[in-house]
Write a protein that holds these residues in place. Structure first.
Motif, PDB file in Angstrom:
ATOM      1  N   ILE A 119       9.048 -15.721   2.411  1.00 39.44           N
ATOM      2  CA  ILE A 119       9.863 -14.503   2.421  1.00 39.44           C
ATOM      3  C   ILE A 119       8.913 -13.349   2.151  1.00 39.44           C
ATOM      4  CG2 ILE A 119      11.767 -13.253   1.357  1.00 39.44           C
ATOM      5  CD1 ILE A 119      12.808 -16.052   0.430  1.00 39.44           C
ATOM      6  N   HIS A 120       8.796 -12.470   3.120  1.00 37.50           N
ATOM      7  CA  HIS A 120       7.800 -11.405   3.022  1.00 37.50           C
ATOM      8  C   HIS A 120       8.338 -10.164   2.328  1.00 37.50           C
ATOM      9  CE1 HIS A 120       4.595 -13.430   5.078  1.00 37.50           C
ATOM     10  NE2 HIS A 120       5.536 -14.007   5.777  1.00 37.50           N
ATOM     11  N   ASP A 121       7.443  -9.475   1.660  1.00 36.68           N
ATOM     12  CA  ASP A 121       7.755  -8.273   0.899  1.00 36.68           C
ATOM     13  C   ASP A 121       7.274  -7.065   1.686  1.00 36.68           C
ATOM     14  OD1 ASP A 121       8.129  -6.283  -0.943  1.00 36.68           O
ATOM     15  OD2 ASP A 121       6.834  -7.153  -2.485  1.00 36.68           O
ATOM     16  N   LEU A 122       8.202  -6.362   2.323  1.00 39.72           N
ATOM     17  CA  LEU A 122       7.834  -5.200   3.142  1.00 39.72           C
ATOM     18  C   LEU A 122       7.198  -4.087   2.324  1.00 39.72           C
ATOM     19  CD1 LEU A 122      10.756  -4.766   5.669  1.00 39.72           C
ATOM     20  CD2 LEU A 122       8.463  -5.621   6.075  1.00 39.72           C
ATOM     21  N   ASP A 123       7.520  -4.034   1.042  1.00 39.42           N
ATOM     22  CA  ASP A 123       6.978  -2.962   0.212  1.00 39.42           C
ATOM     23  C   ASP A 123       5.475  -3.076   0.015  1.00 39.42           C
ATOM     24  OD1 ASP A 123       9.577  -2.106   0.044  1.00 39.42           O
ATOM     25  OD2 ASP A 123       9.905  -2.876  -1.973  1.00 39.42           O
ATOM     26  N   THR A 124       4.902  -4.249   0.282  1.00 36.70           N
ATOM     27  CA  THR A 124       3.455  -4.418   0.122  1.00 36.70           C
ATOM     28  C   THR A 124       2.743  -4.615   1.453  1.00 36.70           C
ATOM     29  OG1 THR A 124       3.665  -6.819  -0.176  1.00 36.70           O
ATOM     30  CG2 THR A 124       3.746  -5.450  -2.166  1.00 36.70           C
ATOM     31  N   PHE A 125       3.466  -4.501   2.569  1.00 36.02           N
ATOM     32  CA  PHE A 125       2.859  -4.717   3.886  1.00 36.02           C
ATOM     33  C   PHE A 125       1.779  -3.698   4.200  1.00 36.02           C
ATOM     34  CE2 PHE A 125       4.461  -7.467   7.414  1.00 36.02           C
ATOM     35  CZ  PHE A 125       4.824  -8.500   6.577  1.00 36.02           C
ATOM     36  N   LEU A 126       1.986  -2.466   3.798  1.00 32.28           N
ATOM     37  CA  LEU A 126       0.992  -1.423   4.039  1.00 32.28           C
ATOM     38  C   LEU A 126       0.272  -1.105   2.744  1.00 32.28           C
ATOM     39  CD1 LEU A 126       3.036   1.067   6.261  1.00 32.28           C
ATOM     40  CD2 LEU A 126       1.372  -0.613   7.022  1.00 32.28           C
ATOM     41  N   SER A 127      -1.049  -1.071   2.790  1.00 36.86           N
ATOM     42  CA  SER A 127      -1.825  -0.685   1.615  1.00 36.86           C
ATOM     43  C   SER A 127      -1.645   0.813   1.382  1.00 36.86           C
ATOM     44  CB  SER A 127      -3.309  -1.001   1.842  1.00 36.86           C
ATOM     45  OG  SER A 127      -3.837  -0.125   2.832  1.00 36.86           O
ATOM     46  N   LEU A 128      -2.099   1.297   0.253  1.00 38.15           N
ATOM     47  CA  LEU A 128      -2.002   2.733  -0.030  1.00 38.15           C
ATOM     48  C   LEU A 128      -2.755   3.551   1.010  1.00 38.15           C
ATOM     49  CD1 LEU A 128      -2.383   2.799  -3.928  1.00 38.15           C
ATOM     50  CD2 LEU A 128      -0.297   3.131  -2.583  1.00 38.15           C
ATOM     51  N   ASP A 129      -3.940   3.066   1.420  1.00 38.86           N
ATOM     52  CA  ASP A 129      -4.710   3.767   2.452  1.00 38.86           C
ATOM     53  C   ASP A 129      -3.956   3.790   3.774  1.00 38.86           C
ATOM     54  OD1 ASP A 129      -6.776   4.301   0.708  1.00 38.86           O
ATOM     55  OD2 ASP A 129      -8.037   2.648   1.405  1.00 38.86           O
ATOM     56  N   GLU A 130      -3.354   2.643   4.141  1.00 39.64           N
ATOM     57  CA  GLU A 130      -2.588   2.584   5.389  1.00 39.64           C
ATOM     58  C   GLU A 130      -1.374   3.505   5.332  1.00 39.64           C
ATOM     59  OE1 GLU A 130      -3.638  -1.986   6.784  1.00 39.64           O
ATOM     60  OE2 GLU A 130      -2.006  -1.636   5.357  1.00 39.64           O
ATOM     61  N   GLU A 131      -0.713   3.558   4.174  1.00 40.29           N
ATOM     62  CA  GLU A 131       0.433   4.464   3.994  1.00 40.29           C
ATOM     63  C   GLU A 131      -0.003   5.912   4.201  1.00 40.29           C
ATOM     64  OE1 GLU A 131       3.691   4.280   3.433  1.00 40.29           O
ATOM     65  OE2 GLU A 131       4.006   2.206   2.841  1.00 40.29           O
ATOM     66  N   SER A 132      -1.135   6.292   3.599  1.00 41.97           N
ATOM     67  CA  SER A 132      -1.642   7.667   3.718  1.00 41.97           C
ATOM     68  C   SER A 132      -1.995   8.004   5.158  1.00 41.97           C
ATOM     69  CB  SER A 132      -2.868   7.866   2.829  1.00 41.97           C
ATOM     70  OG  SER A 132      -2.522   7.708   1.488  1.00 41.97           O
ATOM     71  N   LEU A 133      -2.696   7.084   5.834  1.00 41.15           N
ATOM     72  CA  LEU A 133      -3.051   7.304   7.238  1.00 41.15           C
ATOM     73  C   LEU A 133      -1.805   7.432   8.107  1.00 41.15           C
ATOM     74  CD1 LEU A 133      -6.021   4.810   7.751  1.00 41.15           C
ATOM     75  CD2 LEU A 133      -6.116   7.294   7.985  1.00 41.15           C
ATOM     76  N   LEU A 134      -0.823   6.590   7.856  1.00 41.14           N
ATOM     77  CA  LEU A 134       0.413   6.634   8.634  1.00 41.14           C
ATOM     78  C   LEU A 134       1.157   7.939   8.390  1.00 41.14           C
ATOM     79  CD1 LEU A 134       2.410   5.383  10.569  1.00 41.14           C
ATOM     80  CD2 LEU A 134       3.371   4.090   8.649  1.00 41.14           C
ATOM     81  N   ASP A 135       1.238   8.369   7.140  1.00 38.43           N
ATOM     82  CA  ASP A 135       1.881   9.654   6.833  1.00 38.43           C
ATOM     83  C   ASP A 135       1.222  10.791   7.597  1.00 38.43           C
ATOM     84  OD1 ASP A 135       3.768   8.551   5.107  1.00 38.43           O
ATOM     85  OD2 ASP A 135       2.582   8.953   3.303  1.00 38.43           O
ATOM     86  N   ALA A 136      -0.106  10.816   7.586  1.00 36.91           N
ATOM     87  CA  ALA A 136      -0.846  11.877   8.293  1.00 36.91           C
ATOM     88  C   ALA A 136      -0.617  11.802   9.804  1.00 36.91           C
ATOM     89  CB  ALA A 136      -2.336  11.773   7.972  1.00 36.91           C
ATOM     90  N   ALA A 137      -0.641  10.595  10.360  1.00 39.32           N
ATOM     91  CA  ALA A 137      -0.449  10.426  11.800  1.00 39.32           C
ATOM     92  C   ALA A 137       0.965  10.847  12.213  1.00 39.32           C
ATOM     93  CB  ALA A 137      -0.699   8.978  12.200  1.00 39.32           C
ATOM     94  N   LEU A 138       1.959  10.525  11.396  1.00 38.43           N
ATOM     95  CA  LEU A 138       3.342  10.921  11.703  1.00 38.43           C
ATOM     96  C   LEU A 138       3.516  12.423  11.592  1.00 38.43           C
ATOM     97  CD1 LEU A 138       5.303   8.050   9.924  1.00 38.43           C
ATOM     98  CD2 LEU A 138       5.231   8.503  12.390  1.00 38.43           C
ATOM     99  N   GLN A 139       2.810  13.069  10.665  1.00 42.20           N
ATOM    100  CA  GLN A 139       2.860  14.529  10.552  1.00 42.20           C
ATOM    101  C   GLN A 139       2.292  15.179  11.800  1.00 42.20           C
ATOM    102  OE1 GLN A 139       4.259  16.651   8.543  1.00 42.20           O
ATOM    103  NE2 GLN A 139       5.033  15.111   7.136  1.00 42.20           N
ATOM    104  N   ASP A 140       1.173  14.611  12.312  1.00 40.90           N
ATOM    105  CA  ASP A 140       0.542  15.148  13.522  1.00 40.90           C
ATOM    106  C   ASP A 140       1.462  14.990  14.732  1.00 40.90           C
ATOM    107  OD1 ASP A 140      -1.674  15.814  12.079  1.00 40.90           O
ATOM    108  OD2 ASP A 140      -2.935  14.186  12.833  1.00 40.90           O
ATOM    109  N   LYS A 141       2.295  13.938  14.727  1.00 43.19           N
ATOM    110  CA  LYS A 141       3.184  13.642  15.855  1.00 43.19           C
ATOM    111  C   LYS A 141       4.298  14.683  15.975  1.00 43.19           C
ATOM    112  CE  LYS A 141       4.793  10.653  18.948  1.00 43.19           C
ATOM    113  NZ  LYS A 141       4.224  10.679  20.245  1.00 43.19           N
ATOM    114  N   ARG A 142       4.681  15.257  14.861  1.00 44.33           N
ATOM    115  CA  ARG A 142       5.818  16.213  14.852  1.00 44.33           C
ATOM    116  C   ARG A 142       5.457  17.532  15.420  1.00 44.33           C
ATOM    117  NH1 ARG A 142       7.808  14.267   8.979  1.00 44.33           N
ATOM    118  NH2 ARG A 142       8.633  12.346   9.727  1.00 44.33           N
TER     119      ARG A 142
END
Length: 142
Positions: A119-142
């Motif tokens: 049973i996988h834990d989605l809350d740990t699927f992305l590391s803190l670095d991956e979360e930060s990169l994703l946040d930045a990439a999604l901001q650029d997309k808008r």
């Protein structure tokens, strides 16, 4: 994925939809395939094959997307197929540390009659670095 069964807690799953074309997202972490638009909501799609170190392949029309809620965001998970819902009593779920200490991304192990399912834990699927990169990439997309 590739004949192996995985699970999420049902409370994390919003819906299951057929696979659709994924729009690439420049500057996203490697684990993110891109984004999809689901009823007006832009959702990042996580590459489970890459996360679990499975052979990669293109998304097939028969694949499905599990739309699920992690702690910080809703994500899409591309899977070969969704088998169904399995109800298990809490005492049949084993803590991952009891089997192998340090299992990343695993919230528990469910015992079935013929198998064990992680049973996988989605809350740990992305590391803190991956979360930060994703946040930045999604901001650029808008």
């Amino acid at each position: 994925l590739d004949g192996q069964r995985y699970a999420l807690r049902l409370s994390a799953v919003e819906r299951i939809v057929r696979a659709v074309e994924v729009t690439s997202l420049p500057k996203a972490p490697e684990i993110v395939l891109g984004v999809v638009n689901v009823q007006g909501q832009i959702i990042p799609v996580v590459n489970l094959r890459r996360r679990f170190r499975l052979p990669e392949r293109d998304i097939d029309l028969s694949d499905q997307l599990i739309i699920a809620r992690a702690a910080k965001r809703t994500v899409g998970l591309v899977v070969d197929m969704v088998v169904g819902v399995v109800a298990r009593p809490a005492e049949s779920v084993i803590a991952p540390e009891a089997i192998i200490p340090g299992l990343d991304y695993v919230q528990g192990v469910a015992k079935l009659e013929d198998d064990l399912i992680l049973i996988h834990d989605l809350d740990t699927f992305l590391s803190l670095d991956e979360e930060s990169l994703l946040d930045a990439a999604l901001q650029d997309k808008r």
